[in-house]
Design a protein around this motif. Sequence first.
Motif, PDB file in Angstrom:
ATOM      1  N   PRO A  39       0.846  -1.195   0.000  1.00  0.00           N
ATOM      2  CA  PRO A  39       0.000   0.000   0.000  1.00  0.00           C
ATOM      3  C   PRO A  39       0.885   1.250   0.000  1.00  0.00           C
ATOM      4  CG  PRO A  39      -0.687  -1.537   1.711  1.00  0.00           C
ATOM      5  CD  PRO A  39       0.610  -2.052   1.151  1.00  0.00           C
ATOM      6  N   GLY A  40       0.378   2.296  -0.561  1.00  0.00           N
ATOM      7  CA  GLY A  40       1.159   3.526  -0.672  1.00  0.00           C
ATOM      8  C   GLY A  40       1.766   3.670  -2.056  1.00  0.00           C
ATOM      9  N   SER A  41       1.555   2.672  -2.909  1.00  0.00           N
ATOM     10  CA  SER A  41       2.034   2.741  -4.293  1.00  0.00           C
ATOM     11  C   SER A  41       1.038   3.547  -5.116  1.00  0.00           C
ATOM     12  CB  SER A  41       2.183   1.333  -4.871  1.00  0.00           C
ATOM     13  OG  SER A  41       3.141   0.597  -4.155  1.00  0.00           O
ATOM     14  N   HIS A  42       1.546   4.237  -6.134  1.00  0.00           N
ATOM     15  CA  HIS A  42       0.711   5.085  -6.979  1.00  0.00           C
ATOM     16  C   HIS A  42       1.021   4.808  -8.440  1.00  0.00           C
ATOM     17  CE1 HIS A  42      -0.260   7.500  -3.446  1.00  0.00           C
ATOM     18  NE2 HIS A  42       1.024   7.495  -3.174  1.00  0.00           N
ATOM     19  N   ALA A  43      -0.018   4.880  -9.277  1.00  0.00           N
ATOM     20  CA  ALA A  43       0.161   4.672 -10.715  1.00  0.00           C
ATOM     21  C   ALA A  43       0.496   5.966 -11.436  1.00  0.00           C
ATOM     22  CB  ALA A  43      -1.089   4.040 -11.314  1.00  0.00           C
ATOM     23  N   VAL A  44       0.063   7.122 -10.894  1.00  0.00           N
ATOM     24  CA  VAL A  44       0.305   8.406 -11.554  1.00  0.00           C
ATOM     25  C   VAL A  44       0.634   9.461 -10.521  1.00  0.00           C
ATOM     26  CG1 VAL A  44      -0.699  10.218 -12.997  1.00  0.00           C
ATOM     27  CG2 VAL A  44      -1.348   7.847 -13.382  1.00  0.00           C
ATOM     28  N   PRO A  45       1.770  10.103 -10.541  1.00  0.00           N
ATOM     29  CA  PRO A  45       2.974   9.605 -11.205  1.00  0.00           C
ATOM     30  C   PRO A  45       3.421   8.322 -10.518  1.00  0.00           C
ATOM     31  CG  PRO A  45       3.537  11.468  -9.810  1.00  0.00           C
ATOM     32  CD  PRO A  45       2.045  11.304  -9.754  1.00  0.00           C
ATOM     33  N   VAL A  46       4.157   7.510 -11.257  1.00  0.00           N
ATOM     34  CA  VAL A  46       4.511   6.179 -10.779  1.00  0.00           C
ATOM     35  C   VAL A  46       5.421   6.255  -9.555  1.00  0.00           C
ATOM     36  CG1 VAL A  46       5.612   3.998 -11.372  1.00  0.00           C
ATOM     37  CG2 VAL A  46       4.233   5.194 -13.075  1.00  0.00           C
ATOM     38  N   GLU A  47       4.964   5.639  -8.483  1.00  0.00           N
ATOM     39  CA  GLU A  47       5.759   5.451  -7.268  1.00  0.00           C
ATOM     40  C   GLU A  47       5.339   4.110  -6.685  1.00  0.00           C
ATOM     41  OE1 GLU A  47       6.708   7.354  -2.915  1.00  0.00           O
ATOM     42  OE2 GLU A  47       6.071   8.677  -4.523  1.00  0.00           O
ATOM     43  N   LEU A  48       6.281   3.183  -6.638  1.00  0.00           N
ATOM     44  CA  LEU A  48       5.976   1.827  -6.214  1.00  0.00           C
ATOM     45  C   LEU A  48       6.788   1.442  -4.998  1.00  0.00           C
ATOM     46  CD1 LEU A  48       6.199   0.155  -9.744  1.00  0.00           C
ATOM     47  CD2 LEU A  48       4.127   0.976  -8.590  1.00  0.00           C
TER      48      LEU A  48
END
Length: 137
Positions: free
Chosen positions: A19-28
């Motif tokens: 959790p805490g990952s984002h698709a836009v902007p990409v942060e995994l």
Amino acid sequence: MNLPAFADLLASRGLRLLPGSHAVPVELLVQLPDATIARFTARGTTLQLQHYPAEALTAITIAAECGCGDHHPQTGPARVTLSRYAVPTDERTIDGELLFGWQHHEAGLLRLTDAATHFFTLLEDLQAPARELVGVA
């Protein structure tokens, strides 16, 4: 590709999207099989993968809106993130300006599908055994 589909792709490789990952902007945030954490970001003209020990992961509690406890709980949900004091043990980067001619914020505009290929390239490089030069007599 959306985050749930990417999470399935990672799971098929023994990795876990946190959790805490984002698709836009990409942060995994990805947990590797040895429980260490990989953080991948696409910002500006740079794609970056940082490797952290498992202890770098922490949870923060989001305070409720009013916090009075009458109609809302005093504490909100917990969020998983990297500790602000976490220091990466290793790091790999792709310089988009040098390799692709990017000049502004092209990395931040990448879709998850396109960024995923770079993530796996950097992860493979990170996990490759270190090469040692040996002198020959």
